[in-house]
Design an enzyme around this catalytic site. Structure first.
Site, PDB file in Angstrom:
ATOM      1  N   GLY A   1       0.538  -0.909  -0.411  1.00 28.07           N
ATOM      2  CA  GLY A   1       0.077  -0.215  -0.637  1.00 28.07           C
ATOM      3  C   GLY A   1       0.829   1.312   0.725  1.00 28.07           C
ATOM      4  N   THR A   2       1.805   1.219   0.763  1.00 29.71           N
ATOM      5  CA  THR A   2       2.471   2.174   0.764  1.00 29.71           C
ATOM      6  C   THR A   2       3.348   2.984  -0.815  1.00 29.71           C
ATOM      7  OG1 THR A   2       3.323   1.850   2.964  1.00 29.71           O
ATOM      8  CG2 THR A   2       4.958   3.402   1.916  1.00 29.71           C
TER       9      THR A   2
ATOM     10  N   ASN B   1      -7.261   4.468   8.757  1.00 32.32           N
ATOM     11  CA  ASN B   1      -6.680   3.029   9.266  1.00 32.32           C
ATOM     12  C   ASN B   1      -6.471   3.283  10.024  1.00 32.32           C
ATOM     13  OD1 ASN B   1      -4.900   4.932   7.703  1.00 32.32           O
ATOM     14  ND2 ASN B   1      -3.032   4.625   9.341  1.00 32.32           N
TER      15      ASN B   1
ATOM     16  N   GLN C   1      -8.216   0.414   3.928  1.00 34.11           N
ATOM     17  CA  GLN C   1      -8.212  -0.459   5.420  1.00 34.11           C
ATOM     18  C   GLN C   1     -10.171  -1.398   5.436  1.00 34.11           C
ATOM     19  OE1 GLN C   1      -6.650  -1.198   8.010  1.00 34.11           O
ATOM     20  NE2 GLN C   1      -4.604  -0.118   8.096  1.00 34.11           N
TER      21      GLN C   1
ATOM     22  N   ALA D   1      -2.325  -6.735   0.280  1.00 32.16           N
ATOM     23  CA  ALA D   1      -2.488  -8.675   0.774  1.00 32.16           C
ATOM     24  C   ALA D   1      -2.435  -8.438   2.531  1.00 32.16           C
ATOM     25  CB  ALA D   1      -2.271  -9.509  -0.221  1.00 32.16           C
ATOM     26  N   HIS D   2      -1.763  -8.018   3.036  1.00 38.80           N
ATOM     27  CA  HIS D   2      -1.505  -7.982   4.403  1.00 38.80           C
ATOM     28  C   HIS D   2      -2.504  -8.215   5.568  1.00 38.80           C
ATOM     29  CE1 HIS D   2       0.560  -4.880   6.293  1.00 38.80           C
ATOM     30  NE2 HIS D   2       0.849  -4.674   5.217  1.00 38.80           N
TER      31      HIS D   2
ATOM     32  N   THR E   1      11.217  -7.532 -10.796  1.00 35.95           N
ATOM     33  CA  THR E   1      10.582  -9.289 -11.482  1.00 35.95           C
ATOM     34  C   THR E   1       9.031  -9.343  -9.997  1.00 35.95           C
ATOM     35  OG1 THR E   1      12.977  -9.669 -11.494  1.00 35.95           O
ATOM     36  CG2 THR E   1      11.271 -11.986 -10.693  1.00 35.95           C
TER      37      THR E   1
ATOM     38  N   CYS F   1       5.033   5.241  16.108  1.00 29.77           N
ATOM     39  CA  CYS F   1       6.106   5.255  16.877  1.00 29.77           C
ATOM     40  C   CYS F   1       7.222   5.813  15.409  1.00 29.77           C
ATOM     41  CB  CYS F   1       6.327   4.382  17.671  1.00 29.77           C
ATOM     42  SG  CYS F   1       7.955   4.402  18.661  1.00 29.77           S
TER      43      CYS F   1
END
Ligand code: PLP
Length: 370
Positions: free
Chosen positions: A69-70, A147, A175, A194-195, A231, A317
């Site tokens: 997402g970043t 988020n 989200q 995905a995570h 790749t 943080c």
């Protein structure tokens, strides 16, 4: 361990792992290679892209696999800026840092940016987006769901405003999978990671509408139709497709919302001086973000951690420096931002998790306040 940090990341689903394994162990070829091993990997990639496109409701050639997402947020902001060279951006003040920091970088390079403040419930008013539009506006980013406080934005209306003015609209859907329909009709681009829905880490799928004015930001080979060199991680793309198909129908939403609602109700009634951050209704089913008067969010987090309960604070943080959340500061103010704790529920949580966490919180909050 009680895991209440599902907005940070989620456990890998067993079916997802099973779908990925063949592409890690036997079909490990480079999907660009022209031999049989490469073709086997390419087949997996084609099928993963088709499956994601079917879920998104778009063409396969409009789906791009990225590292997360970043990267999607970076590509959207910087890729559109790079294609235009100059102009004005409209960015919601409660976007993920991937978007906010990219926009600030573009500001340093001469682009002008208007940050749109949310109202006190954490909603970005579409009329404020409309008011910010200028003749030279080239880009707008307003996420589907936040988020930190889980609030759901009026993506449809904002997308319509952008479409009317010919502005590239990026909608971060990291989200909102299974909760908010994908804004295919009104966004130029959106992305999922995905995570966040029981898939592997380090892979995102991004929709980019054909013909949109955007340039790649990672130079390299001609992978991903020349937009993104590198790749392709085929196993992860297959994992993302499998996880997305399982998550998109939102079949666990009712169960998750019920756990979250019980939790919020109990905390707000059984512990004095507690406040729910974000809109009570217009929010994703998993999210409860609560401020505890007289407590630092970090202290609550550490005390819960000692009892085996994983949560997060409203603070980011970095390098040992704790700064209050820009999202809660913008909606409820600095004091609530410092005392905020985020609890995010998932499909594997139980009523017992809720019960044990409320009991632990009662003890911890009273100790901290003394
Ligand atoms: N956008 C939102 C709304 C997020 O919550 C996150 C992750 O926390 C990201 C983007 C970044 O995603 P990733 O972890 O895949 O880089």
């Amino acid at each position: 361990m009680i895991y209440l940090d599902n907005a940070a990341t989620t456990v890998l689903d067993g079916d997802v792992l099973a779908a990925m394994l063949p592409y890690l162990q036997s079909n490990y070829g480079n999907s660009q290679s022209q031999h049989a091993a490469g073709r086997a990997a390419a087949q997996g990639l084609i099928s993963a892209r088709d499956r994601v496109a079917a879920v998104f409701g778009c063409k396969a050639e409009e789906v791009y696999f990225l590292s997360g997402g970043t990267e999607a947020g970076n590509l959207a902001v910087k890729g559109v800026c790079s294609a235009h060279g100059k102009g004005h951006l409209i960015i919601s003040a409660i976007e993920h840092p991937a978007v906010i920091e990219s926009a600030k970088q573009m500001q340093n390079q001469g682009f002008e940016v208007t940050f749109i403040k949310p109202d006190s419930r954490g909603i970005i008013p579409p009329e404020e987006v409309e008011k910010a539009v200028r003749p030279d506006t080239v880009f707008c980013a307003v996420m589907a769901a936040n988020n930190e406080i889980g609030t759901i934005q009026n993506v449809q209306k904002i997308g319509e405003i952008c479409t009317r003015h010919g502005i590239f609209y990026y909608c971060d859907c990291v989200q909102s999978v299974g909760v908010v329909p994908f804004p295919v009709g009104v966004a130029n681009a959106f992305a999922v990671s995905a995570h966040k829905f029981h898939g592997p880490k380090g892979v995102a799928a991004m929709y980019i509408k054909s013909g949109s004015k955007i340039q790649g930001i990672i130079s390299g080979g001609r992978q991903e139709r020349g937009l993104r060199g590198g790749t392709v991680n085929v196993a992860s793309a297959v994992g993302l497709a499998t996880a997305l198909e399982k998550a998109v129908n939102g079949e666990n939403n009712a169960k998750i919302a019920s756990l979250r609602n019980t939790f919020v109700k109990r905390v707000l009634t059984e512990i004095e001086g507690t406040h729910l951050n974000g809109d009570p209704v217009e929010r994703v089913p998993s999210n409860a973000n609560i401020s505890f008067d007289g407590c630092e969010g970090e202290n609550v987090l550490f005390c819960l951690d000692l009892k085996g309960i994983c949560v997060s604070t409203g603070s980011a943080c970095s390098a040992g420096a704790v700064t209050p959340s820009h999202v809660i500061a913008a909606t409820a103010g600095e004091t609530y931002a410092k005392s905020a704790v985020r609890f995010t529920f998932g499909k594997y949580n139980t009523a017992e998790d809720v019960d044990l966490t409320v009991t632990a919180l009662k003890e911890i909050i009273s100790k901290i306040r003394k």
